[in-house]
Structure formats: C-alpha cells, structure tokens
Design a protein around this motif. Structure first.
Motif, short mmCIF file in Angstrom:
data_model
loop_
_atom_site.label_atom_id
_atom_site.label_comp_id
_atom_site.label_asym_id
_atom_site.label_seq_id
_atom_site.Cartn_x
_atom_site.Cartn_y
_atom_site.Cartn_z
N UNK A 1 0.74 -1.19 -0.11
CA UNK A 1 -0.13 -0.13 -0.06
C UNK A 1 0.68 1.13 0.03
N UNK A 2 1.97 1.22 -0.53
CA UNK A 2 2.67 2.65 -0.76
C UNK A 2 3.59 2.50 -1.85
N UNK A 3 3.87 3.51 -2.52
CA UNK A 3 4.64 3.58 -3.64
C UNK A 3 6.00 3.11 -3.57
N UNK A 4 6.53 2.26 -4.53
CA UNK A 4 7.94 1.78 -4.33
C UNK A 4 8.76 2.86 -4.33
N UNK A 5 8.57 3.84 -5.07
CA UNK A 5 9.59 4.95 -5.51
C UNK A 5 9.76 5.47 -4.25
N UNK A 6 8.70 6.09 -3.37
CA UNK A 6 8.80 6.80 -2.17
C UNK A 6 9.34 5.92 -1.15
N UNK A 7 9.10 4.58 -1.28
CA UNK A 7 9.88 3.95 -0.34
C UNK A 7 11.35 3.70 -0.50
N UNK A 8 11.71 3.51 -1.63
CA UNK A 8 12.91 3.46 -1.88
C UNK A 8 13.86 4.75 -1.57
N UNK A 9 13.42 5.82 -1.90
CA UNK A 9 14.01 7.26 -1.43
C UNK A 9 13.95 7.15 0.20
N UNK A 10 12.99 6.87 0.81
CA UNK A 10 12.91 6.56 2.20
C UNK A 10 14.16 6.01 2.84
N UNK A 11 14.45 4.46 2.24
CA UNK A 11 15.31 3.80 2.69
C UNK A 11 16.61 4.18 2.43
N UNK A 12 16.97 4.74 1.07
CA UNK A 12 18.23 5.25 0.63
C UNK A 12 18.56 6.33 1.44
N UNK A 13 17.75 7.24 1.63
CA UNK A 13 18.11 8.47 2.41
C UNK A 13 18.49 8.11 3.74
N UNK A 14 17.55 7.28 4.45
CA UNK A 14 17.83 6.78 5.81
C UNK A 14 19.18 6.01 5.99
N UNK A 15 19.60 5.12 5.05
CA UNK A 15 20.59 4.40 5.10
C UNK A 15 21.82 5.38 4.92
N UNK A 16 22.05 5.86 3.68
CA UNK A 16 23.06 6.52 3.39
C UNK A 16 23.58 7.74 4.11
N UNK A 17 22.31 8.40 4.63
CA UNK A 17 22.70 9.58 5.52
C UNK A 17 23.53 9.14 6.70
N UNK A 18 23.42 7.79 7.11
CA UNK A 18 24.17 7.37 8.26
C UNK A 18 25.68 7.67 8.16
#
Lengths: 209, 209, 209, 209
Positions: free
Chosen positions: D164-181
DNA sequence: AATGAATGAGAGTTCATTCAT
DNA sequence: TATGAATGAACTCTCATTCAT
C-alpha cells in the motif's frame, strides 16, 4: 586619477544670508583634516568622513567636488596664510635674529592652531608634488624656503649667525626640527607652544653645550 | 588581521650553493621598500611591486605571505639592527658627548645606507602602532628613545651638556632634525653623510649664534 | 573571520510606507539561497548572485556586509523559526504519537516552503560548525535533537512506540529519512508535501512488512 | 572548467615490478578522499592534499592529471564495485526480503569500509551530474535505483512487503535513511556496522509502533 | 619523482563617485 | 540638502596548473 577640476562649490565662500547653511561645510572640513592627519589621506574614506559628520558619504558631494577638493582646500587654507605671515615678517624688516625668531614663533603657533593641517601638509606633500593640481604646494613651499634662506644669510652677513656652515643645511635642520614637532606636540597637553618655541630657540641659538 | 604567519618559504634562508637563487625574494623586497617609501605603503599595490619586478602580482605570494609581511620584514630588518647598534654604543661606555655624537653618526649612516626603510619607518609608524602585529615597532622605538634620554641626562649630569632644558624636548628636537633628513638627503647626491652629520653635530653643539 | 557586524543597512527593517522598497535585499537573499542550495556556498560567487539579480557584484555590499552575512541571514531565517515551531508543538503537550507526527509534518512543510534553505542547512552545516560565528547553528540543532529524543522516549515509555531500540538511532534514522527528502522533493512536482509526509509516517509507524 | 581528459596516469594500474612506487599514488588518494569528505571538494586545495602527504602541490601532477581526476578515481572506485555487489546479490535470486536485507547490509558495510568515499559521493553528486565527464555517476546511480525498485516491487508482489505505498517513495525513504548514516556513523565508534544495520532493518520492517 | 617559481584567471571586497528621489 | 542604491575600477589574495631543473 587626476585632480578633479574644482567646481564652484570648492572655492565658493559662504553664501550670504544663508545662515547656518555653511556650517556643514566647515564641519566636514574639520572632520576631514583630523582624519587625514590621523589616518592618512589615502587611508581615510569618504565614508569615514561622512560617518564622523553624521551624514552619508554621497552627501559630501553636495559640499565638495571630490575627496581631493577637500584636501586641496585644507592645504590652501594652511599654506597660503602661512606664506603670507612669513612674507609679512620679512617685509617688516627687523634684524635678522629677530626675524628668524619670529619665523620660528609663527611656525609653532601654526602647529598649535592647526596641528592637523600641518600634519597633512607634512605627510602628503611628497606624493602631492607629482600631481599637477597641487603644483601650488611646491611653489609656496619654495618661496617660504627662500624667505628662510634670505633671513639666514642676512644673519650670517650681519654676524648675528655663525658663518661657518651651509645656510641650506641649516635651513633644513631648523625646518625639520620645528615642523616635526607636530608629531608629538599636543595642543591641549602640558607644554605650551611658547614654551616649546623658546626651548627650541634656545637650543638652536645656544646649542647643546 | 595582523601579519600572517610566513609560510615555509618565508623563513628559509638562501638555498646553499645556488648562487643567484633566492634573488627574487630580495629583489621583491628592494622594489617594495622603494615603492613604499616613495608612494606610501597603502598607495603601493602588489601590482606595482610585481610590475617593477617583472612578474605577476599573484606570484609575489610565492615569496611572501602578504603585503603586510613584506612591510614587516622591511621594518624588522631596519629597526632591530639599528636598535642593536645604538645599544652597542651605549654599552661601550664612552663619555656622554662621544656617545651622543656616535648615536648621531649612526643615524646618518643608517639614512645613507637604507634611506627607503627609514622613510617607510617614519611615514608608516603612526598607523602601524595601532596594529597588534606591529607592536614590536613601538617597543623598539621606546627602547631607542630611552637610550637617547639616558645619554642626554648623563651628559647634563656630567656637565658636558647644558642642564637648563628638558631632556625629552631636546631628544625630540634632535631626533626630528636628524631623521627628517631622510626626506631630502639623497645617497648619491652632493652631500656626503659624514659632512651632513658633522654640520648637524656642529649646529647642535654650538648653536646658530 | 566570522560574520562581520552588519552595517546599519543590514539590521533595519522595511522602510515604512515605501511599498516595494527594500525588495532588492529580499531579492538578493532569494537569489543567494537558491544558488547556495544549487551550486553550494563556496562554489557560488558574489558575481553569480549579482548577475542573477541584475546588478554588479560590488553593489551587493550596499545591502549585505559579506557573503557570509548572507548565509548567516539565510540560516537564521530558517533555523530559528523551525526550532520555535518544534518547541511550540512540544509545549502543546499532546500525546507522544501525535507530537511525533506533528514534528514530521512540520519538517515536510518546511521542506516544501523553504527547500533551498533546508538544502543549504544540510549541505553546509558540517563545515559551518567549525566556525565560531555559526555556533548558533550547532546550538539550535542540538536543542532540536533534544526535542525529538524527548518525544521518542516519552513514546517508548507510554508504550506508543516500541521500546526495543535505541532512541538516538531511531532519531537519526527519522531525521535523515525526512530531511534528505529535500534532495528529491520538488515543491511544484507531482507529490504534495502532505502525501509524502503521510507515506513517510505510514512507513515509519507500520514498517515495510 | 571541463573535466580534463584523463592521461594514462589516471587509469593506469600499478606498474609491475615498480615496488613501492605506487604507494605515493594510493597515499595521495587516501588523503584526498578524506579531505574531500571532510572539507568538501571545492574547499580542498591541492596544497591541502600535498601538505598532508608531505610533498609540494605541483608534485601531485606526477601522479594525477588534475584535481578532478582524483575525484573521478575516488568515485569510480566506490561506485562501480558497489554497483557490482548489488547486481550480484540480485542475480543470486534469493527471496525479495532476503535480497532487500542484503542490499541494506552491503550499504552499511560500504559505509563502514569507505566512509569518506560515501560522503564524497553524497555531497558532490548533485553538482557532478551537470558535468559530462561525470555522467557515469548518474548512470550507475540510476541502475542501482532500478535494482532497489525491482526488489521492492517483487517484495510487494510476493506479499513479503506491504503493497500500500509507492515503491519509489519507499526507495527514497530507505536510501536516504541508510546513506545519510555516513554523516554520523564513525567506523571506530561504539556502534558496530552490523548492529546499526540490524536496528535499521528492524525499524524498517517492523516500524516504530 | 619531486621541487620551486611562475602563471592567469577569478575570488571577495572596497571605495570614490553618480544620480534619481 | 540629504538619501540610498548603484556603478565600475581597482585591490589583496587564492588556487589549479605548468614547467625548467
């Protein structure tokens, strides 16, 4: 780069009947001469002058054509009267020694009355001489030098002054010793101008020994 | 912001065995001191210095950290040796009059050898004293003044010098008369430094009359 | 050497009753924040800003004391109101989950309203923290972090949020996930800020699985 | 302005049999990536790199054609292997959830192993994409994004991930959360990369609630 | 391989000056 | 008269890069 042609504003006197109008002009000139003397002409900005006067830099141009016009007015206001006072003393035709003493006293009173203008004259003359617009500075300086030399030589001929040294060297010695006093003499300080003048005269005439 | 710390290039001496190497540094300093003396420090641009040296303005920074660093090096190279020579003369412990004469002769020889540095020192010191990075200028100047004052007072106590005037005024008189000579003295001109020194000594000791 | 003290022009507000006056200042700031965000602060030149505004580079200094002062004003205008909004939400004292959601919604609305300022904050903060003049950036950031941590821990204690992970790690996870959105979120694009916020909230609360 | 054509020096590997020769090259690259990450690419000067390596700035050009060539080599050395590792995981064809977890673990291990390169990639990519010579950065990034999206969508189809959510938004969410670390993760610090990865996986899969 | 001197373009900034209001 | 915005030239200084040694 060149000295801007002075407009009417530069030379014009107090417009008659304008009441306190010209006060700003004088105020600006007083502020400027103090800053020029203290910080140096090049190091003083129009903004410095304006700030100290309480107006904006651009407004100065309602009173003076340029920064150089301010310097010009300062130097003329100092140099021409000084030259005239020296010439007047020479014309009076007193004895060489009295005349010489009078020249020295005038110099000190000038330092006392316009220390800033004297400092500006001393500090900026070297650079100014290269500029056409300030040729009069060199001319007045040369005529003043001639007055000193005539007085010194007359003194040597009359026996009032020792004949065994070069008048030019003596002139430079006296001139530098006197005018450099502007660097340390403070009008409001302990030493009165007459006192300094007398000590210098004493040193000069009698020597250290 | 004060004189920037010199980079390695600044502190290092002449690369051994390279003959004319490092000449560019000295050349720049010579050009700079002449321009600073002639036009004034503020009025001299890095381009002026570079042009007169035959390189680009930016290249100066390969040799000096800043314009201020050049001024710093010039002043140190003049002031510290001068102070040392004065101190050495005082340490020798000759009679007050001989010591005084020697101080004056050193001053003139200094004007003869480094007229530009002397002029820079004279013209820029006032502004420099306000800057922390140039505090040493004020310190050395003060110590030099103390040497003169000690010698003058010793002379007054020993009877070699007239006791009836303020030593401080006499010091200022002498200092200004001597150092101002840099404004007109030309190393290659007619007057030899020894001649000028002797005339000044004569004027100073014997007076005009 | 830190952000220079703004001149009078910097601090003064909108001249009353002049309509579009002072617009140049705002215009410059808008241009600057966009360029800073797009090209980076160091890579943006004053000429870039001036060109985009239609004036000369030197004229910027009529409105701002320095490039750094522009950055300073941009960051303060973003960081202080943000901090205040966060603090206000915390003061309201809603439940942890509502408060957390509100913090996230505020963050996205901030990205929506000032994407450039957010980007500048994100990209330049690291370098800025080393500079004394930007200490307030670190201070506000730290206080904002504390708000998040308090809310997260309150949520864990009240059972509204899982207690089995480190609040600090969770904070960093959330912060980075949200604020990094500035890199791809475009105010005029397809995704509305509320939609993005809701999806993020959903992902965050419910997880992927 | 443009990226200089890489000479042989840029691409060439270790000349066989040259012993320790290439050590300087690696050393320079290590110093450079750390400085680029810490101060930013534009803010790092060749002199900074040279100083930290113990040679002169000009000498760097014996090893690299330009500053940009160094950046290029850093980014290629980080991006291409990363892309390959991601592609390999996808090729292995595990379940979507295992694959996703592996992508995340690889990301954290990459942050652990090359934090500086990751930071440079994150901070400079925006500007780089505008430059032709760095087109490959955009290309690899796009292919990596596609891998993530394929995995996420496969997970949604297989029911392993919420649909129930947009894969693109999920991708950006994950990517940013991870790489910003990379901004706060310190390889030598308290948190082990596996721990952080596990907490992130937990948060990601299970959510906060 | 490395040095050290130099280049040349461009950066941020200053400042005397102009001018519409 | 004064303001405030703008100009344009010049300034000090930085930096990637080149090259003879």
């Amino acid at each position: 780069m060149g000295v801007a042609k002075p407009r009417e504003t530069v030379a014009k006197g107090e417009p008659a009947g304008s009441g306190a109008k010209g006060g700003r002009r004088e105020q600006l000139l007083e502020v400027a001469v103090e800053l020029f003397a203290t910080k140096g002409y090049a190091e003083t900005t129009m903004r410095d002058i304006a700030d100290a006067t309480g107006i904006l830099a651009g407004s100065i141009y309602h009173h003076f054509a340029s920064k150089e016009a301010m310097l010009d007015e300062i130097l003329r206001g100092f140099l021409i009267p000084l030259h005239e006072r020296f010439a007047a003393v020479e014309r009076e035709g007193g004895g060489p020694r009295e005349t010489l003493s009078e020249l020295i006293r005038i110099s000190f009173s000038c330092i006392h009355d316009s220390p800033h203008a004297v400092a500006v004259y001393q500090n900026e003359t070297d650079n100014l001489l290269r500029q056409e617009a300030f040729a009069y500075v060199g001319e007045h300086s040369a005529r003043i030098e001639q007055i000193w030399l005539r007085v010194l030589r007359a003194g040597q001929e009359s026996g009032a002054i020792r004949p065994d040294f070069d008048a030019k060297v003596a002139y430079l010695f006296i001139r530098d010793a006197i005018w450099s006093a502007v660097r340390w003499y403070r009008p409001g300080g302990q030493l009165r101008p007459e006192t300094v003048a007398d000590q210098y005269l004493d040193l000069l005439y009698g020597g250290l020994v």
